[in-house]
Design an enzyme around this catalytic site. Structure first.
Site, PDB file in Angstrom:
ATOM      1  N   CYS A   1       1.246  -1.172  15.423  1.00  0.00           N
ATOM      2  CA  CYS A   1       1.215  -0.954  13.976  1.00  0.00           C
ATOM      3  C   CYS A   1       0.624  -2.158  13.256  1.00  0.00           C
ATOM      4  CB  CYS A   1       2.640  -0.692  13.484  1.00  0.00           C
ATOM      5  SG  CYS A   1       2.769  -0.492  11.697  1.00  0.00           S
TER       6      CYS A   1
ATOM      7  N   CYS B   1       3.353   8.725   0.496  1.00  0.00           N
ATOM      8  CA  CYS B   1       3.861   7.819   1.523  1.00  0.00           C
ATOM      9  C   CYS B   1       4.047   6.463   0.871  1.00  0.00           C
ATOM     10  CB  CYS B   1       2.876   7.737   2.686  1.00  0.00           C
ATOM     11  SG  CYS B   1       3.346   6.526   3.949  1.00  0.00           S
TER      12      CYS B   1
ATOM     13  N   CYS C   1      -1.365   6.764   9.725  1.00  0.00           N
ATOM     14  CA  CYS C   1      -0.131   6.220  10.286  1.00  0.00           C
ATOM     15  C   CYS C   1      -0.421   4.975  11.126  1.00  0.00           C
ATOM     16  CB  CYS C   1       0.523   7.298  11.152  1.00  0.00           C
ATOM     17  SG  CYS C   1       2.082   6.790  11.853  1.00  0.00           S
TER      18      CYS C   1
ATOM     19  N   CYS D   1       6.384  -6.638   7.133  1.00  0.00           N
ATOM     20  CA  CYS D   1       7.418  -6.082   8.011  1.00  0.00           C
ATOM     21  C   CYS D   1       7.784  -7.136   9.049  1.00  0.00           C
ATOM     22  CB  CYS D   1       6.907  -4.817   8.705  1.00  0.00           C
ATOM     23  SG  CYS D   1       8.178  -3.953   9.670  1.00  0.00           S
TER      24      CYS D   1
ATOM     25  N   CYS E   1       6.160  -4.200  15.732  1.00  0.00           N
ATOM     26  CA  CYS E   1       5.770  -3.116  16.645  1.00  0.00           C
ATOM     27  C   CYS E   1       4.307  -3.327  17.031  1.00  0.00           C
ATOM     28  CB  CYS E   1       5.957  -1.753  15.976  1.00  0.00           C
ATOM     29  SG  CYS E   1       7.681  -1.374  15.576  1.00  0.00           S
TER      30      CYS E   1
ATOM     31  N   GLU F   1       0.829  -1.207   0.000  1.00  0.00           N
ATOM     32  CA  GLU F   1       0.000   0.000   0.000  1.00  0.00           C
ATOM     33  C   GLU F   1       0.865   1.260   0.000  1.00  0.00           C
ATOM     34  OE1 GLU F   1      -4.157  -1.564   1.958  1.00  0.00           O
ATOM     35  OE2 GLU F   1      -2.772  -0.557   3.318  1.00  0.00           O
TER      36      GLU F   1
END
Length: 349
Positions: free
Chosen positions: A123, A109, A341, A116, A120, A96
């Site tokens: 997220c 962005c 975010c 990933c 975290c 994305e």
């Protein structure tokens, strides 16, 4: 039995290697410059678009190389005019990227990995498996597509790029740096390096490498806590990259580049929003010239964190300002389409 030969993506080779290949094909060396221009400045998606090359040369290129271009699979428009894109890669992985329009700037962005590996806790991308790194060309393509979108929807070109999408950019170091080189090159997109920000969760040795490479783009550190025990709780990477190690790496980076650093600080309700937290952050900020972006949290289904109350956020920011630290409060954009975010996460289709 016929053996299929895997073609190399032509954008993975450097200009000198391209020229060598062109000569090997029996063509004149100057053709390499024409091909290079089609690949980068004109973002050709296939060899047939290269209209000033002979059909014979296009066929030779096609037999030896591929162009693994990125395509928009889906776009969603937010009430605040943010556009979230689902990009499909040549191997059917999806990532994305987001266009964030404001009166002052048009920001892309972009993602640097499929998924990933950093886990975290706040997220959405951190709950995905990391499938692979993106190539420099795949990062470049996101910028090209979002720039085109910006012109089509808002009649303005991109002004800024942030590597804050899916993935950890410094775990895809070579491809991220090559994508920046192509984006800023005269024969690429010719954007200023100062318009680009690379955001990291904090890998000390790679921050030092950025210093050694004397990068010209901006560096942002996703800090979110200036206390090791709290940061360990939400960002497991801190266990191998403590605040002391990060401070040392950042000082080294600043000594080499003279670039101030931005600290991103997502503020969570009753976790990192107190006066003690603000004092710890102010102390961490004393290491080198910096600014702080306090970011509104966007809850996700995987985690129980909530955004801090507005009055506590204002008190927190005001304390930092009184310590002489440039501090901005960033309001979320694209929340209604999960484009804000920490919300980027896709399911394979």
């Amino acid at each position: 039995m016929k053996v299929s030969i895997k073609k190399i993506d032509i954008r993975e080779i450097c200009f000198d290697d391209l020229k060598k290949n062109v000569v090997e094909m029996g063509e004149q060396a100057f053709r390499a410059k024409q091909i290079w221009e089609w690949l980068w400045a004109k973002s050709a998606q296939n060899f047939d678009e290269m209209s000033n090359l002979s059909k014979a040369l296009r066929d030779k290129l096609s037999s030896r190389f591929s162009i693994n271009s990125v395509a928009i699979s889906q776009s969603q428009l937010s009430a605040d005019k943010t556009i979230k894109n689902t990009f499909r890669l040549h191997d059917n992985h999806i990532i994305e990227g987001v266009l964030i329009p404001t009166p002052e700037r048009m920001t892309a962005c972009v993602s640097s990995q499929v998924g990933c590996s950093l886990t975290c806790k706040f997220c959405a991308t951190g709950y995905m498996e990391r499938k692979r790194n993106l190539t420099a060309a795949e990062i470049y393509d996101q910028v090209v597509l979002i720039d085109k979108q910006s012109k089509q929807h808002y009649n303005q070109p991109l002004t800024n790029i942030v590597y804050m999408g899916m993935g950890e950019p410094l775990l895809n170091y070579a491809n991220v740096l090559r994508s920046v080189e192509r984006i800023t090159a005269d024969d690429g997109l010719n954007m200023a390096a100062k318009r680009i920000t690379v955001s990291t969760a904090g890998i000390a040795k790679m921050i030092k490498k950025l210093g050694d490479d004397q990068v010209k783009f901006n560096l942002a550190l996703s800090l979110h806590a200036a206390n090791d025990s709290k940061r360990n709780e939400i960002m497991p990477i801190n266990e191998q990259n403590s605040l002391r190690a990060l401070a040392e790496a950042l000082k080294y980076y600043y000594a080499k580049t003279k670039n101030p650093v931005t600290y991103e600080y997502i503020i969570f309700d009753n976790f990192n929003d107190g006066l003690t937290d603000a004092m710890e952050l102010a102390k961490f900020c004393k290491h080198l010239p910096c600014k702080v972006n306090i970011i509104e949290y966007n809850p996700i289904s995987f985690a129980s964190f909530q955004n801090a109350e507005q009055d506590k956020t204002e008190i927190f920011a005001e304390y930092l300002r009184k310590q002489g630290i440039i501090t901005n409060i960033r309001r979320s954009r694209g929340k209604d389409i999960d484009a804000a975010c920490g919300q980027l996460a896709v399911k394979e289709k």
